[in-house]
Write an enzyme that holds these catalytic residues in place. Structure first.
Site, PDB file in Angstrom:
ATOM      1  CG  LEU A  43     115.905  15.496 123.018  1.00 42.36           C
ATOM      2  CD1 LEU A  43     114.673  15.138 124.073  1.00 42.36           C
ATOM      3  CD2 LEU A  43     117.235  14.976 123.901  1.00 42.36           C
ATOM      4  CB  THR A  45     120.958  11.408 117.100  1.00 44.91           C
ATOM      5  OG1 THR A  45     121.989  12.514 117.566  1.00 44.91           O
ATOM      6  CG2 THR A  45     120.703  11.417 115.576  1.00 44.91           C
ATOM      7  N   GLY A  46     119.919  12.692 120.195  1.00 45.34           N
ATOM      8  CA  GLY A  46     120.297  12.566 121.758  1.00 45.34           C
ATOM      9  C   GLY A  46     119.402  11.788 122.299  1.00 45.34           C
ATOM     10  CG  ASP A  61     116.465  22.918 115.514  1.00 40.62           C
ATOM     11  OD1 ASP A  61     117.661  23.285 115.190  1.00 40.62           O
ATOM     12  OD2 ASP A  61     115.984  22.034 114.864  1.00 40.62           O
ATOM     13  CB  ALA A  82     124.011  20.708 118.530  1.00 38.89           C
ATOM     14  CB  ALA A  83     126.774  18.352 114.789  1.00 42.09           C
ATOM     15  CE1 TYR A 148     129.979  15.866 111.290  1.00 39.58           C
ATOM     16  CE2 TYR A 148     132.056  14.833 110.584  1.00 39.58           C
ATOM     17  CZ  TYR A 148     131.170  15.530 111.494  1.00 39.58           C
ATOM     18  OH  TYR A 148     131.641  15.609 112.841  1.00 39.58           O
ATOM     19  CB  VAL A 191     134.779   1.734 113.891  1.00 38.66           C
ATOM     20  CG1 VAL A 191     135.947   2.097 114.638  1.00 38.66           C
ATOM     21  CG2 VAL A 191     135.048   0.342 113.101  1.00 38.66           C
ATOM     22  N   GLY A 275     135.057   7.078  99.587  1.00 39.60           N
ATOM     23  CA  GLY A 275     135.469   8.198 100.159  1.00 39.60           C
ATOM     24  C   GLY A 275     136.252   7.937 101.462  1.00 39.60           C
TER      25      GLY A 275
HETATM   26  P1  NAD Z   1     125.929  12.887 118.850  1.00 39.92           P
HETATM   27  O1  NAD Z   1     125.253  12.850 117.639  1.00 39.92           O
HETATM   28  O2  NAD Z   1     126.014  11.687 119.727  1.00 39.92           O
HETATM   29  O3  NAD Z   1     125.297  14.224 119.589  1.00 39.92           O
HETATM   30  C1  NAD Z   1     125.051  15.564 118.708  1.00 39.92           C
HETATM   31  C2  NAD Z   1     123.724  15.884 119.591  1.00 39.92           C
HETATM   32  O4  NAD Z   1     123.335  16.995 118.905  1.00 39.92           O
HETATM   33  C3  NAD Z   1     122.605  14.839 119.675  1.00 39.92           C
HETATM   34  O5  NAD Z   1     122.168  14.837 121.036  1.00 39.92           O
HETATM   35  C4  NAD Z   1     121.527  15.598 118.883  1.00 39.92           C
HETATM   36  O6  NAD Z   1     120.418  15.123 119.205  1.00 39.92           O
HETATM   37  C5  NAD Z   1     121.928  16.980 118.755  1.00 39.92           C
HETATM   38  N1  NAD Z   1     121.384  17.813 117.742  1.00 39.92           N
HETATM   39  C6  NAD Z   1     121.708  17.795 116.591  1.00 39.92           C
HETATM   40  N2  NAD Z   1     120.966  18.592 115.720  1.00 39.92           N
HETATM   41  C7  NAD Z   1     120.525  19.564 116.686  1.00 39.92           C
HETATM   42  C8  NAD Z   1     120.033  20.755 116.514  1.00 39.92           C
HETATM   43  N3  NAD Z   1     119.691  21.240 115.200  1.00 39.92           N
HETATM   44  N4  NAD Z   1     119.777  21.379 117.580  1.00 39.92           N
HETATM   45  C9  NAD Z   1     120.041  20.992 118.949  1.00 39.92           C
HETATM   46  N5  NAD Z   1     120.687  19.870 118.742  1.00 39.92           N
HETATM   47  C10 NAD Z   1     121.039  19.212 117.886  1.00 39.92           C
HETATM   48  O7  NAD Z   1     127.555  13.099 118.315  1.00 39.92           O
HETATM   49  P2  NAD Z   1     128.704  13.305 119.238  1.00 39.92           P
HETATM   50  O8  NAD Z   1     129.683  12.089 118.927  1.00 39.92           O
HETATM   51  O9  NAD Z   1     128.374  13.382 120.654  1.00 39.92           O
HETATM   52  O10 NAD Z   1     129.664  14.559 118.686  1.00 39.92           O
HETATM   53  C11 NAD Z   1     129.529  15.809 119.283  1.00 39.92           C
HETATM   54  C12 NAD Z   1     129.993  16.796 118.391  1.00 39.92           C
HETATM   55  O11 NAD Z   1     131.510  16.212 117.948  1.00 39.92           O
HETATM   56  C13 NAD Z   1     129.557  16.955 116.968  1.00 39.92           C
HETATM   57  O12 NAD Z   1     129.652  18.266 116.552  1.00 39.92           O
HETATM   58  C14 NAD Z   1     130.395  16.064 115.914  1.00 39.92           C
HETATM   59  O13 NAD Z   1     130.063  16.423 114.707  1.00 39.92           O
HETATM   60  C15 NAD Z   1     131.614  16.058 116.576  1.00 39.92           C
HETATM   61  N6  NAD Z   1     132.510  15.467 116.256  1.00 39.92           N
HETATM   62  C16 NAD Z   1     132.385  13.744 116.724  1.00 39.92           C
HETATM   63  C17 NAD Z   1     133.377  13.015 116.653  1.00 39.92           C
HETATM   64  C18 NAD Z   1     133.325  11.546 117.243  1.00 39.92           C
HETATM   65  O14 NAD Z   1     134.157  10.754 117.081  1.00 39.92           O
HETATM   66  N7  NAD Z   1     132.220  11.320 117.965  1.00 39.92           N
HETATM   67  C19 NAD Z   1     134.620  13.277 115.854  1.00 39.92           C
HETATM   68  C20 NAD Z   1     134.667  14.524 115.271  1.00 39.92           C
HETATM   69  C21 NAD Z   1     133.688  15.689 115.684  1.00 39.92           C
END
Ligand code: NAD
Length: 314
Positions: A43, A45-46, A61, A82-83, A148, A191, A275
């Protein structure tokens, strides 16, 4: 390739890491009715309100091997979302980004190896950096420009290595620019959401650079589709681009959003982001041929649906 991946997955036990986030919550929602869905999310950013009612949220985590091991018990398939997904944050805090994005992925893969669970890992177009030519193919040169992108390249490589070395069925999906509705109260980053928010408030819409930079915007429903296909394919140990194969300029996005919202907003131009990549567009032939992936929402249609939905809920 699986004809109906959702039917194939029915009855299985599924773990979605990052399932309280934008994409993970959509994956969880697509499966919650027919699968046993657990979400592991710290949670950071979730948004807990994005978690579907039928899913179990475990606050934990992915850097914590014990928490991951416990969440993995009895699991058949893992969707690893998760990221730390914010590129700017990864530039500010590269060590934390590395731990969340690279180390976290190895821990998830390793727990999956012990539980004999299949893994679909969220990779990113960011691994390519500035492409030599367009569209970008999976085998093209990878020179990521941010911590990243570097960590995602590691995550993508580890995902393949676990298939090669340990025979674990894994797939990496390289998402391009994902947009779509939030499931919970927190709007997704990116965006499209940012422009929508500004336009709905009749505020200035700020474009970084001259706005001619282009991106391949893929709707979250199509990203979910790609994930379900990846979770059921025989074509494992591979990485696939997930985009639409078409690109739209950022200036066009700004203008379309203002137009669709009917806002009194104006587009203004600011310094380019350091960048920033000029053009990005996915070659999706491999995903089409090997997974049976087919994007269903052209950007204009996806955007209209999003604006309509936003005005209904306002
Ligand atoms: P988001 O930030 O909405 O969701 C990421 C979730 O991971 C969040 O709920 C956060 O709380 C959770 N989190 C972060 N670190 C954590 C940890 N250490 N342990 C457990 N939970 C953790 O991002 P998203 O847009 O839903 O992206 C999902 C995945 O897709 C990510 O891996 C992101 O890098 C990848 N991604 C997203 C996009 C995009 O355009 N949204 C593009 C390319 C890749």
């Amino acid at each position: 390739m699986s004809s109906d991946p959702a039917a194939t997955l029915a009855g299985q036990s599924v773990l979605v890491t990052g399932g309280a986030g934008f994409i993970g919550s959509h994956i969880a929602a697509a499966l919650a009715e027919d699968c046993e869905v657990t979400i592991l999310d710290d949670l950071s950013t979730g948004d807990p309100t994005a978690v579907p009612d039928d899913a179990t949220l475990v606050e934990g985590d992915v850097r914590d091997a014990r928490a991951v091991g416990q969440a993995m018990e009895g699991v058949d398939v893992v969707f690893h979302e998760a990221a730390m997904s914010d590129v700017t944050r990864s530039v500010r805090s590269p060590v934390e980004g590395h731990r969340r994005n690279a180390t976290g992925t190895v821990k998830v893969l390793d727990a999956a190896r012990r539980a004999d669970a299949r893994v679909v890992t969220a990779s990113s177009a960011a691994i390519y950096g500035h492409p030599d030519s367009l569209p970008v193919h999976e085998s093209d040169r990878k020179t990521p420009t941010s911590p990243y992108g570097i960590d995602k390249l590691a995550a993508d490589g580890y995902t393949r290595a676990y298939a090669d070395l340990y025979d674990l069925p894994t797939v990496a999906l390289r998402y391009f620019n994902v947009y779509g509705p939030a499931r919970g109260e927190r709007e997704p980053a990116g965006v499209v959401s940012a422009f929508l928010d500004r336009a709905r408030n009749d505020a200035l819409v700020t474009v970084h650079g001259d706005g001619t930079q282009t991106r391949d915007f893929v709707h979250v429903d199509d990203v979910v589709q790609a994930n379900l296909l990846a979770a059921t394919t025989d074509e494992v140990g591979a990485a696939y681009n997930v985009g639409t194969g078409t690109a739209v300029s950022i200036e066009t996005v700004a203008e379309r959003v203002i137009d669709l919202v009917g806002a009194d907003s104006r587009v203004v131009y600011d310094d380019p982001r350091e960048g920033d990549i000029k053009h990005s567009r996915a070659a999706i032939g491999r995903a089409r041929e090997q997974l049976g992936y087919e994007p269903t929402l052209a950007f204009d249609d996806g955007l209209s649906t999003l604006v309509e939905r936003a005005s209904v809920s306002n």
